[in-house]
Write an enzyme that holds these catalytic residues in place. Structure first.
Site, PDB file in Angstrom:
ATOM      1  N   ASN A  34       0.840  -1.212   0.000  1.00  0.00           N
ATOM      2  CA  ASN A  34       0.000   0.000   0.000  1.00  0.00           C
ATOM      3  C   ASN A  34       0.873   1.259   0.000  1.00  0.00           C
ATOM      4  OD1 ASN A  34      -3.036  -0.429   0.139  1.00  0.00           O
ATOM      5  ND2 ASN A  34      -2.304  -1.971   1.588  1.00  0.00           N
ATOM      6  N   HIS A  53      -8.310  -1.219   5.804  1.00  0.00           N
ATOM      7  CA  HIS A  53      -8.598  -2.530   6.398  1.00  0.00           C
ATOM      8  C   HIS A  53      -9.090  -3.467   5.295  1.00  0.00           C
ATOM      9  CE1 HIS A  53      -9.558  -5.286   9.679  1.00  0.00           C
ATOM     10  NE2 HIS A  53     -10.624  -5.604   8.977  1.00  0.00           N
TER      11      HIS A  53
END
Ligand code: GAR
Length: 212
Positions: free
Chosen positions: A16, A111
């Site tokens: 990420n 998440h």
């Protein structure tokens, strides 16, 4: 258009983080990464930061065994780096309360499920995907949200769905969701920069959205 100084907090691979670095390289994101902070010394994310000459810090139990001192160092580092937004990108430690309060509306997390499902204490990494498969859900995805005192409970910013195939293993699902996370992470930062998603004291005015 806001150009923000980001702190990206990581614990593992940092894919990420890489999505953010790539989006900055292509000018999709105008912000800069002020620093990358890992609570794990061996996190590959730190190598990714160094490769792009981004300031990197290891602040973990290994170099700061005393929790109070560790929390102080983390707090002081973020203040010193003059950070506007803290991005939790696979950061698997709990942030100290003082930090969450000081940066209210200025901490976001990604998440790997459609919160509030499969979130909370103990739901991280592959455990999230195991839980989705065991529950028989046909849909999973990723969520970006603001960080509050509870684990994974903060206000949802964006969600993006993926279909769970009947023969998906947790690992298959993790791969599919991770791909979507990278898009969602960038979309969230673009929306924050452009003011579509508000941060700071105005953060609670945002409405959660599903991007498909
Ligand atoms: C990502 O799937 C992220 O959503 C998850 O850890 C992975 C980190 O991957 N975070 C959590 O489970 C937090 N509860 P990355 O290091 O390759 O970005």
């Amino acid at each position: 258009m806001q150009r923000l100084r980001l702190a990206v907090l990581v614990s593992g691979d940092g894919s990420n983080l890489q999505a953010i670095i790539d989006a900055i390289s292509t000018h999709t994101i105008q912000s800069e990464i002020a620093c990358v902070i890992s609570n794990r010394k061996a996190a590959f994310a730190l190598d990714r930061a160094r490769k792009f000459s981004i300031e990197d810090y290891y602040i973990g139990i290994g170099n700061y065994p005393d929790e109070k001192e560790r929390n102080e160092v983390l707090y002081d580092t973020l203040i010193r780096e003059n950070v506007d937004l803290i991005v939790l990108a696979g950061y698997l430690a709990i942030l100290p309360e003082k930090l969450i309060q000081a940066y209210k509306g200025r901490i976001i997390n990604i998440h790997p499920s459609l919160l509030p499902k499969h979130g909370g204490h103990g739901f991280y990494g592959i455990k999230v995907h195991e839980s989705v498969i065991h529950s028989g859900d046909k849909l999973s995805g990723a969520t970006t949200h603001f960080v509050e005192l509870g684990i994974d409970t903060g206000q949802i910013i964006y969600q993006k769905t993926v279909k769970v195939a009947p023969d998906d293993t947790p690992e298959d699902l993790a791969k599919k969701v991770l791909k979507v996370e990278h898009q969602l992470m960038v979309a969230t930062l673009v929306a924050i920069e452009s003011g579509i998603v508000k941060i700071g004291s105005e953060a609670d005015q945002n409405m959660p959205q599903i991007i498909d």
